[in-house]
Design an enzyme around this catalytic site. Structure first.
Site, short mmCIF file in Angstrom:
data_model
loop_
_atom_site.label_atom_id
_atom_site.label_comp_id
_atom_site.label_asym_id
_atom_site.label_seq_id
_atom_site.Cartn_x
_atom_site.Cartn_y
_atom_site.Cartn_z
N CYS A 59 -42.42 -22.85 -35.45
CA CYS A 59 -43.85 -22.71 -35.16
C CYS A 59 -44.71 -23.60 -36.05
O CYS A 59 -45.84 -23.93 -35.69
CB CYS A 59 -44.25 -21.25 -35.30
N ASP A 67 -14.32 1.18 -25.89
CA ASP A 67 -15.03 2.39 -25.47
C ASP A 67 -15.59 2.23 -24.07
O ASP A 67 -15.55 1.14 -23.49
CB ASP A 67 -16.16 2.74 -26.47
N CYS A 76 -47.18 -17.53 -36.39
CA CYS A 76 -45.95 -17.48 -37.16
C CYS A 76 -45.81 -18.76 -37.98
O CYS A 76 -46.32 -19.81 -37.59
CB CYS A 76 -44.77 -17.34 -36.20
N ASP A 120 -17.33 -6.36 -31.05
CA ASP A 120 -17.49 -5.31 -30.06
C ASP A 120 -16.24 -5.40 -29.18
O ASP A 120 -15.67 -6.46 -29.01
CB ASP A 120 -18.78 -5.57 -29.26
N CYS A 180 -42.67 -19.86 -39.16
CA CYS A 180 -41.28 -20.30 -39.24
C CYS A 180 -41.23 -21.81 -38.98
O CYS A 180 -42.19 -22.38 -38.48
CB CYS A 180 -40.41 -19.51 -38.25
ZN LIG Z 1 -42.05 -18.87 -35.45
#
Ligand SMILES: [Zn+2]
Length: 513
Positions: free
Chosen positions: A280, A121, A275, A86, A277
């Site tokens: 978690c 920009d 979750c 960016d 993942c």
């Molecule tokens: Zn998670």
């Protein structure tokens, strides 16, 4: 440079090629702060298979200039995937100005060997018309300066994105896109005002994306700056956004907020992690709450990233399966304002038509319909149109038509005896597509569509209208309707009969159990 592999609505799976690198779209680019790198780009590649990240060229220009010029941005981030930079426009928005010219930033982005570059920009953000107009004019001027300086320099190394500004002022957005469409850019990048997302003004954001896509068409890829929360990812993809960046995984984590695909939870109010993942799975919420703050933030940010990437995979599978609209219907329930924005899509006839033109009729999976709104899906509209054009409107139909409840099967011989005719056609009623002609009964999508009885009940008036149109197109002179044992189908049949009588079409219901 960009090849479309599959499409559904205005969303597509595409292959973005930049020299010897490639990535699959829809592409999510996590924002990496080049100084802090709280979660490194390298880690994202190794653990999340991140193919691309975005970082800020202006920060590198200010803080790591010599190192970056010498080693290149990939060494700075220790990442060999696709890097988008960016330009620093965001700093303009935050701090009012940047200490660099568009020429300097453009040459710098090329020299640090970024893969996707953006001219300096002037983001519109949320502001009044006059101020917005100024940002568009300045951006267009910078864009011109950038293209000129690149031309002088010779061959371009990076892909260059045209920054589209104008914010919520759709006419300005349109003008900016129209001008940039004619310029020598490889892709577009729409500046999205973050306050829209924070204020749950999704409808405005969707309108902005649609305004741009209407002007640009679907040829070049479209990037969306600051896409925010994953709950909007499926929607922006469906509206034609191919790639987007977001820092929300980290910003939310700093605020102790845990991202799910349908919303955000405060970490101190979570009893169980919804979750799987690695974060978690390995830590209980209570343990996380007890951790040292920086470590806790890092772990929440890590979970948040996993959630963003999971959402992208779900969107891609939905596109491949032709189920993107189904995903929208489900995700629309994440928040009432998102539902409202979803309704805006479903009530926009012009947009639905645009989507219909890019939605293939066939797909690998069956179709699940839920209510009247599901019937407005581009794929369903397309199937109904096909039915009309490729069957009912074709010449050479019989004079007699026998209508059978869609859940019954009756032999031709038996029907011959019942109606006392030799020549007739057979069609099935009680389907959300109106009448399904016998030869098409077992074809896609008619045989692979699931829907509740309530859908037929709720939409019976429209269904009768549709069936009448089909009957008229087919030019049938006599309609024999075989009654059903199911009450809702009997009701539908009698409504149809009533309308047929009003129209003076010879028709009758035959009770046949
Ligand atoms: Zn998670």
């Amino acid at each position: 440079m960009f090849e479309v592999l599959a499409e559904d609505l205005l969303g597509r799976i595409g292959r973005l090629k930049i020299r010897n690198k490639q990535a699959e779209t829809p592409l999510f680019l996590p924002v990496i702060n080049p100084i802090t790198q709280s979660i490194s780009a390298k880690w994202m590649k190794e653990n999340l298979r991140a193919e691309a990240v975005i970082t800020n060229a202006y920060i590198i220009f200010k803080r790591l200039r010599e190192k970056a010029l010498e080693e290149g941005v990939h060494r700075i981030l220790d990442f060999d995937g696709i890097i988008m930079t960016d330009s620093g426009g965001y700093q303009v928005l935050e701090y009012g100005d940047v200490e660099a010219t568009p020429e300097e930033i453009a040459l710098f982005e090329e020299e640090i060997r970024t893969d996707i570059a953006v001219p300096l920009d002037i983001p519109t953000g949320i502001c009044g018309k006059e101020k917005a107009e100024e940002t568009v004019e300045k951006t267009l001027k910078n864009v011109e300066i950038t293209l000129n300086v690149l031309k002088e320099r010779g061959a371009r190394r990076a892909l260059w994105a045209a920054p589209i500004q104008g914010g919520i002022h759709l006419d300005l957005l349109q003008r900016c896109a129209e001008i940039e469409k004619e310029m020598d850019f490889d892709l577009y990048a729409l500046g999205s005002p973050t306050p829209l997302m924070e204020g749950y003004r999704f409808e405005k954001l969707f309108e902005m994306i649609y305004t741009v896509r209407k002007v640009t068409g679907l040829g070049r890829p479209l990037h969306l700056f600051g896409a925010g929360h994953p709950m909007i990812f499926p929607f922006i993809v469906a509206l034609g956004v191919d790639m987007f960046d977001s820092a929300s995984y980290y910003l939310y984590a700093k605020d102790e907020r845990y991202i799910t695909s349908t919303g955000t939870l405060r970490i101190d109010r979570i009893d169980y992690f919804p979750c799987n993942c690695p974060v978690c799975s390995n830590i209980a919420p209570d343990e996380l709450k007890e951790m040292e703050r920086n470590e806790r933030i890092r772990l929440i940010a890590t979970h948040n990233l996993y959630t963003c990437f999971k959402e992208i995979r779900e969107i891609k599978q939905a596109i491949r399966d032709g189920r993107l609209m189904e995903l929208l219907e489900i995700r629309a329930r994440s928040h009432p304002r998102l539902y409202q924005a979803f309704r805006w899509i479903m009530e926009n006839e012009e947009l639905l038509k645009f989507m219909e033109d890019h939605t293939p009729l066939s797909s690998r999976r069956g179709i699940n319909l839920f209510n009247g709104l599901s019937l407005k899906r581009p794929r369903i509209r397309r199937a109904k149109r096909r039915l009309m054009e490729r069957y009912f409107k074709l010449p050479g139909h019989e004079k007699n038509l026998v209508l059978i409840p869609f859940n019954r099967k009756m032999s031709f011989e038996k029907l011959k005896r019942i109606i006392g005719e030799e020549d007739f056609e057979i069609a099935y009623y009680g389907s959300p597509y109106g009448l399904i002609p016998d030869p098409l009964r077992y074809t896609y999508p008619f045989s692979q569509t699931n829907y509740p009885r309530t859908l037929i009940e709720e939409t019976s008036e429209n269904l009768v209208k549709l069936m009448i149109e089909q009957l008229k197109a087919g030019g049938y002179e006599r309609i024999h309707i075989i009654s059903s044992r199911s009450k809702y189908l009997r009701d539908l049949a009698s409504k149809l009969l009533e309308t047929l009588h009003e129209l003076g079409i010879d028709s009758n219901v035959i009770n046949q159990n």
